[in-house]
Design an enzyme around this catalytic site. Sequence first.
Site, PDB file in Angstrom:
ATOM      1  N   ASP A 180      49.033  23.914  35.496  1.00  0.00           N
ATOM      2  CA  ASP A 180      48.397  25.212  35.223  1.00  0.00           C
ATOM      3  C   ASP A 180      48.925  25.871  33.954  1.00  0.00           C
ATOM      4  O   ASP A 180      48.463  26.954  33.590  1.00  0.00           O
ATOM      5  CB  ASP A 180      48.588  26.155  36.424  1.00  0.00           C
ATOM      6  CG  ASP A 180      47.875  25.642  37.667  1.00  0.00           C
ATOM      7  OD1 ASP A 180      48.157  26.150  38.765  1.00  0.00           O
ATOM      8  OD2 ASP A 180      47.060  24.705  37.533  1.00  0.00           O
ATOM      9  N   CYS A 195      34.643  20.050  40.651  1.00  0.00           N
ATOM     10  CA  CYS A 195      35.129  21.249  39.944  1.00  0.00           C
ATOM     11  C   CYS A 195      35.265  20.890  38.470  1.00  0.00           C
ATOM     12  O   CYS A 195      35.376  19.711  38.137  1.00  0.00           O
ATOM     13  CB  CYS A 195      36.472  21.613  40.564  1.00  0.00           C
ATOM     14  SG  CYS A 195      37.556  22.604  39.545  1.00  0.00           S
ATOM     15  N   LYS A 202      48.608  34.703  42.505  1.00  0.00           N
ATOM     16  CA  LYS A 202      47.300  34.305  43.056  1.00  0.00           C
ATOM     17  C   LYS A 202      47.467  33.171  44.060  1.00  0.00           C
ATOM     18  O   LYS A 202      46.971  33.215  45.188  1.00  0.00           O
ATOM     19  CB  LYS A 202      46.353  33.857  41.955  1.00  0.00           C
ATOM     20  CG  LYS A 202      45.086  33.149  42.472  1.00  0.00           C
ATOM     21  CD  LYS A 202      44.186  32.695  41.367  1.00  0.00           C
ATOM     22  CE  LYS A 202      44.531  31.381  40.765  1.00  0.00           C
ATOM     23  NZ  LYS A 202      44.095  30.199  41.516  1.00  0.00           N
ATOM     24  N   ASN A 203      48.197  32.121  43.657  1.00  0.00           N
ATOM     25  CA  ASN A 203      48.276  30.916  44.498  1.00  0.00           C
ATOM     26  C   ASN A 203      49.217  31.057  45.682  1.00  0.00           C
ATOM     27  O   ASN A 203      49.316  30.158  46.503  1.00  0.00           O
ATOM     28  CB  ASN A 203      48.642  29.709  43.626  1.00  0.00           C
ATOM     29  CG  ASN A 203      47.488  29.340  42.720  1.00  0.00           C
ATOM     30  OD1 ASN A 203      46.358  29.801  42.915  1.00  0.00           O
ATOM     31  ND2 ASN A 203      47.758  28.537  41.717  1.00  0.00           N
ATOM     32  N   ARG A 262      39.141  35.615  37.352  1.00  0.00           N
ATOM     33  CA  ARG A 262      39.364  35.011  38.671  1.00  0.00           C
ATOM     34  C   ARG A 262      40.853  34.909  38.978  1.00  0.00           C
ATOM     35  O   ARG A 262      41.273  34.951  40.119  1.00  0.00           O
ATOM     36  CB  ARG A 262      38.782  33.593  38.699  1.00  0.00           C
ATOM     37  CG  ARG A 262      37.278  33.523  38.862  1.00  0.00           C
ATOM     38  CD  ARG A 262      36.886  32.111  39.168  1.00  0.00           C
ATOM     39  NE  ARG A 262      37.701  31.594  40.272  1.00  0.00           N
ATOM     40  CZ  ARG A 262      37.733  30.297  40.584  1.00  0.00           C
ATOM     41  NH1 ARG A 262      37.039  29.429  39.866  1.00  0.00           N
ATOM     42  NH2 ARG A 262      38.479  29.877  41.584  1.00  0.00           N
ATOM     43  N   ARG A 279      38.618  16.585  42.847  1.00  0.00           N
ATOM     44  CA  ARG A 279      39.414  17.383  43.808  1.00  0.00           C
ATOM     45  C   ARG A 279      38.957  17.204  45.261  1.00  0.00           C
ATOM     46  O   ARG A 279      38.552  18.172  45.921  1.00  0.00           O
ATOM     47  CB  ARG A 279      39.428  18.851  43.411  1.00  0.00           C
ATOM     48  CG  ARG A 279      39.944  19.073  41.998  1.00  0.00           C
ATOM     49  CD  ARG A 279      40.016  20.525  41.607  1.00  0.00           C
ATOM     50  NE  ARG A 279      41.071  21.248  42.305  1.00  0.00           N
ATOM     51  CZ  ARG A 279      41.332  22.550  42.100  1.00  0.00           C
ATOM     52  NH1 ARG A 279      40.577  23.237  41.262  1.00  0.00           N
ATOM     53  NH2 ARG A 279      42.294  23.153  42.731  1.00  0.00           N
TER      54      ARG A 279
HETATM   55  C1  EPZ Z   1      46.603  23.976  43.748  1.00  0.00           C
HETATM   56  O1  EPZ Z   1      45.310  23.376  43.851  1.00  0.00           O
HETATM   57  C2  EPZ Z   1      46.415  25.215  42.869  1.00  0.00           C
HETATM   58  N1  EPZ Z   1      45.466  26.107  43.502  1.00  0.00           N
HETATM   59  C3  EPZ Z   1      45.910  24.785  41.495  1.00  0.00           C
HETATM   60  O2  EPZ Z   1      45.840  25.943  40.667  1.00  0.00           O
HETATM   61  C4  EPZ Z   1      46.904  23.822  40.882  1.00  0.00           C
HETATM   62  O3  EPZ Z   1      46.399  23.345  39.661  1.00  0.00           O
HETATM   63  C5  EPZ Z   1      47.140  22.626  41.827  1.00  0.00           C
HETATM   64  O4  EPZ Z   1      47.541  23.080  43.124  1.00  0.00           O
HETATM   65  C6  EPZ Z   1      48.212  21.687  41.310  1.00  0.00           C
HETATM   66  O5  EPZ Z   1      49.396  22.359  41.091  1.00  0.00           O
HETATM   67  C7  EPZ Z   1      45.894  26.905  44.530  1.00  0.00           C
HETATM   68  O6  EPZ Z   1      47.038  26.893  44.955  1.00  0.00           O
HETATM   69  C8  EPZ Z   1      44.885  27.821  45.135  1.00  0.00           C
HETATM   70  P1  EPZ Z   1      46.246  19.680  44.808  1.00  0.00           P
HETATM   71  P2  EPZ Z   1      45.032  22.218  44.922  1.00  0.00           P
HETATM   72  O7  EPZ Z   1      45.629  19.459  46.137  1.00  0.00           O
HETATM   73  O8  EPZ Z   1      45.881  22.410  46.108  1.00  0.00           O
HETATM   74  C9  EPZ Z   1      44.376  15.287  44.535  1.00  0.00           C
HETATM   75  C10 EPZ Z   1      44.913  27.436  39.106  1.00  0.00           C
HETATM   76  O9  EPZ Z   1      44.660  27.283  37.904  1.00  0.00           O
HETATM   77  N2  EPZ Z   1      44.021  15.466  45.966  1.00  0.00           N
HETATM   78  O10 EPZ Z   1      47.719  19.850  44.741  1.00  0.00           O
HETATM   79  O11 EPZ Z   1      43.566  22.130  45.099  1.00  0.00           O
HETATM   80  C11 EPZ Z   1      43.626  16.241  43.610  1.00  0.00           C
HETATM   81  O12 EPZ Z   1      42.359  15.758  43.276  1.00  0.00           O
HETATM   82  C12 EPZ Z   1      44.569  26.324  40.113  1.00  0.00           C
HETATM   83  O13 EPZ Z   1      45.461  28.449  39.583  1.00  0.00           O
HETATM   84  C13 EPZ Z   1      43.425  14.415  46.644  1.00  0.00           C
HETATM   85  O14 EPZ Z   1      43.170  13.341  46.074  1.00  0.00           O
HETATM   86  O15 EPZ Z   1      45.544  20.939  44.121  1.00  0.00           O
HETATM   87  C14 EPZ Z   1      44.577  16.358  42.417  1.00  0.00           C
HETATM   88  O16 EPZ Z   1      44.370  15.290  41.555  1.00  0.00           O
HETATM   89  C15 EPZ Z   1      43.762  25.222  39.503  1.00  0.00           C
HETATM   90  N3  EPZ Z   1      43.104  14.588  47.950  1.00  0.00           N
HETATM   91  C16 EPZ Z   1      45.943  16.255  43.079  1.00  0.00           C
HETATM   92  O17 EPZ Z   1      45.746  15.666  44.367  1.00  0.00           O
HETATM   93  C17 EPZ Z   1      43.364  15.770  48.634  1.00  0.00           C
HETATM   94  O18 EPZ Z   1      43.052  15.884  49.826  1.00  0.00           O
HETATM   95  C18 EPZ Z   1      46.676  17.582  43.259  1.00  0.00           C
HETATM   96  O19 EPZ Z   1      45.780  18.503  43.823  1.00  0.00           O
HETATM   97  C19 EPZ Z   1      43.972  16.814  47.916  1.00  0.00           C
HETATM   98  C20 EPZ Z   1      44.296  16.643  46.582  1.00  0.00           C
END
Ligand code: EPZ
Length: 420
Positions: free
Chosen positions: A305, A117, A22-23, A397, A122
Amino acid sequence: MQKIVIRGGARLEGEVRVSGSKNAALPILASSLLAAGRSIYKNVPGLGDVRTMGKLLARLGATYEEKPAGTAYVDTTNIVEHEAPYELVKTMRASVLVLGPLLARHGRARVSLPGGCAIGARPIDQHLKGLAAMGARIDLEHGYVNARARRLRGATIVFDVVTVTGTENLMMAAALAKGRTALENAAREPEVEELARVLNKMGAKIRGAGTSMITIDGVDELAPIEHSVIPDRIEAGTLLVAAAITRGNVLLRDCLPEHLDAIIAKLRAAGAEVVADGDGIRVRGKADFKPTDISTQPYPGFPTDMQAQFMVLMTRARGQSVLSETIFENRYMHVPELQRMGADIVVEGRTAIVRGPTKLAGTTVMATDLRASASLVLAGLIAEGKTDILRIYHLDRGYDRLDRKLRALGADVRRAKGSV
Ligand code: EPZ
């Protein structure tokens, strides 16, 4: 609305095929916007989020067709729209992945801010900071990001926090920018590396993906391609835990063991037998396990995850396990549901303490997010009696027919009409 009904106790046995990731599929589908023409993607998982991305691409003017066999055809010759509307973005945050490609290829994008979320705030500040550094003019207006740039230019961007989709969005934007971009403290996830592989196949010049330092030399044009998506390491991890906790003996096919090192290491530490076997992984479970502490980390650390699924395994451990969730601030929504099934779990801030072994008892539980729903399915597999899991749209999903795969391995799992 559907629910899943599980009668616990069966040992899982046999072989199961892991679906496409998916990701990885979501950013790859978004990357089709960087080139004009028809792209063909194979091994695309059949799940809700992929369909949402398809709807979004169609909304922008692309033609999107998903053949039964997991093949998606995307034609981006006539992109006429540049807006990702709230009603789509609110159902899937990964919609924000069209921001970089639209801006890079069309010079403008209007994307709804995803909002909060279930698992955390996020924000996307790192995505916006990076695009602004590449010369984009960014305005936030009525809940939307308005971004404009005649042509993006290369820049050095240091992420304040490791972000997967942030790295992916900026990598796609930089692929068509003028000059060189350096992404520092970048995410190293296999899905990031896979996206770079796809972009390079389209004609991009990206080096260092999979490390924390990625360099992109922008090009003037990219071409559509044909590509087969990597397997889903989180689905594979979920199936490994399912087999282990049911004292099963299962062979996972079509997965990449090297993407699961951290998960396999913790399964072995807990006492499960896990061996790489040809293009797959064989796992043998047992009645109880050793307590094992985990701390979720960016790749190659233990994935957030898999935290909820691993928590269920720890309810079978003889002693106390400490789980630390360092990535998301609110990712224990599954705990009250597992407690209703009889699990002994105490949450203090971002730490959860699991004491075992506890016998879980079937009851009605509510899914709250994607991975929480997977943990409730796992709990149902080992619980005494019947478990009804409501709101399984969360599961659909991100999992490609998980119930059918578990049934093929001998589990008593079925879908039924639910009330909520
Ligand atoms: C990706 O989400 C995955 N989704 C998530 O999988 C996964 O949990 C996550 O990475 C972490 O591994 C997809 O790839 C579609 P991040 P993403 O930006 O990119 C903070 C699942 O279950 N942050 O790496 O949205 C954020 O709040 C899903 O399949 C900022 O502060 O996660 C978090 O605490 C859920 N500012 C941390 O960084 C930003 O601009 C990591 O989030 C971006 C992120």
